[in-house]
Design a protein around this motif. Structure first.
Motif: not given
Length: 531
Positions: A433-442, A467-473
């Protein structure tokens, strides 16, 4: 005036201990004399510790508290080993910062001091104790640098007025003179502060914090005097707290707020807009959590199958090599030539090989470095169980062939679930649950602990996400960077979910990872052999 996010408190009840974190508390209590020179201190590590700040020092009870949120999981690392600090640099930096308070904050604010004056001394004390700690233990600068963005937030600059400009200068510009961060790090912040304060007042304030850096650890009179002079330079009434806007810090648009956001975003590897989105998401999303269970027989069998396939994977580039030869062509090896002549003169069959020629040898089977990143955002909720299973199968299979692995979950923040050299013995069932904004940090965390961009080794990043991420670029840029550096990227996506497909990856749609293990193995081996 905002207070520093790490602080001293007196007469506060201790945080409730957490049995899961007792090893950390014990290990850091044993370690704290090294950082402070004191033997009367205890350290408590627990979720929520720190009195509302990331960490805190309580001088009356000789206790340091560190919020375990900045570590993640108790089994991320072994705190009794020296190398653990590299896996939790921010948390260890917080410990060092509070150790600096314990070693050097040996003065007390006199009774009757106006709150505004006391608040200024807190700001001056932040860079003063870090300067003293770095002077006494130069190697600690490395860890203190990791804490700066944790101890500062976007709400430290809510308005473009002299009070908040001075506050920001005391937190960041003063740390440049303390030689914790560099002038290049906060170039934009310096420009904004100078615009608001003017060069003359900024130089006057700088003179004050530099005097504070050289102030004795027990000299309360000088620290209080510097704080009064600070207020006079800013023409601030020390008996009246300046107005602080109540708007959401994520929407502050002033000159100071923009400069601070730019700085925080740059250190996080994000654009300012992405950083604001991340902060908004983090404020409204809980951290990733999980439960543990033993793997099933089917999962173990799938892991063994994948391990066997990974063991046969090889790099596709032939490796340059040299081989000795009894006849030319090649480079003459003088010592071996003399040995061959001596053998001939003695009537023996020559065994020496005077010549050395270049050749191509079959590629070796280097140690695999595998990062497994699992999406714990809300969109993955229906597939949390199978995707958690897939993450374990990948990590356990790689570890079975002596690979170096790390498993990381990401939601609104990254969490290191299984550290390198640690065997993933249990399946971690993520509660998505929650957001997915930390992909790049991961991804950056995986690169930090596994050196995924370093050539000369077999590397792969396996991502389990829709792959549903807010920071695609920025995510695509990171994936492409890894690909170009020779790191294979395998992406496992739930078959029934729509999501973004990234380029420079080997993407596989998966419904049941156990049943699809053959396809996963094919995709993994293909990704490795193409790297």
């Amino acid at each position: 005036m905002p207070h520093p996010r790490t602080h001293l408190q007196a007469g506060t009840a201790p945080a409730t201990g957490d049995p899961d974190w007792q090893d950390w508390s014990t290990a850091w209590t044993r370690h704290i004399p090294v950082l402070t020179g004191r033997t009367d201190l205890t350290v408590s590590v627990a979720p929520g510790a720190g009195g509302g700040a990331p960490a805190c020092f309580y001088p009356d009870t000789c206790r340091i508290e560190v919020d375990a949120t900045h570590i993640g999981s108790p089994d991320i690392a072994n705190p009794r080993r020296a190398g653990h600090k590299r896996l939790v640099p921010t948390a260890y930096g917080l410990l060092v910062h509070e150790a600096a308070h314990a070693a050097h904050s040996r003065w007390r604010t006199p009774p009757g001091t106006p709150p505004i004056v006391a608040a200024v001394t807190e700001v001056l004390e932040e860079s003063r104790i870090e300067y003293r700690q770095r002077t006494r233990r130069r190697g600690d600068r490395r860890w203190l640098r990791h804490t700066v963005t944790t101890l500062i937030s976007a709400d430290d600059a809510p308005a473009d007025d002299p009070w908040h400009a001075a506050h920001l200068a005391g937190l960041l510009l003063a740390r440049v003179d303390a030689r914790i961060i560099t002038a290049k790090d906060i170039k934009g912040v310096r420009t904004a502060v100078t615009t608001v304060l003017g060069r003359k007042r900024l130089l006057q304030l700088r003179d004050l914090w530099r005097q504070a850096h050289s102030t004795d650890d027990t000299d309360a009179d000088t620290m209080i005097d510097l704080a009064w002079r600070w207020c006079r330079i800013l023409d601030i009434d020390p008996h009246r707290r300046p107005h602080v806007p109540t708007a959401d810090p994520a929407v502050f648009t002033g000159l100071l707020a923009q400069a601070l956001t730019d700085y925080l975003a740059h250190t996080a590897g994000l654009t300012p807009a992405e950083y604001r989105d991340q902060q908004i998401t983090a404020r409204h999303s809980p951290p990733a959590t999980w439960s543990r269970r033993d793997p099933t027989d089917a999962e173990r069998a799938a892991a063994r199958t994948l391990a066997a396939r990974l063991a046969r994977a090889r790099t596709h580039q032939p490796e340059p090599d040299t081989r000795p030869s009894p006849v030319p062509p090649g480079r003459l090896r003088t010592r071996h030539a003399i040995t061959a002549q001596a053998q001939i003169a003695a009537g023996a069959i020559p065994t020496a090989t005077p010549w050395q020629r270049s050749t191509q040898s079959p590629p070796p089977k280097p140690t695999l470095h595998l990062g497994v990143i699992v999406d714990a955002s809300y969109s993955m909720h229906p597939y949390a169980a199978p995707m958690s299973s897939a993450g374990w199968i990948l990590a356990y299979a790689a570890r079975s062939i002596d690979a170096v692995t790390a498993t990381i979950a990401f939601g609104s923040s990254p969490t290191l679930l299984v550290a390198p050299r640690q065997r993933p013995t249990q399946v971690l069932e993520l509660h998505a649950y929650g957001g997915s904004s930390a992909f790049t940090d991961a991804v950056k965390l995986a690169d930090e602990v596994l050196h995924l961009r370093q050539p000369g080794r077999l590397r792969m990043l396996a991502v389990v996400s829709d792959g549903d991420l807010p920071d695609i670029d920025p995510a695509q840029r990171l994936v492409t960077t890894l690909h170009r550096a020779g790191c294979a990227v395998l992406w496992l996506r739930p078959a029934d979910l729509d999501g973004h497909t990234f380029t420079d990856t080997t993407t596989l749609l998966v419904a049941d990872p156990v049943q699809a293990i053959g396809h996963i193995a094919d995709a993994a081996v293909t990704a490795l052999e193409r790297a």
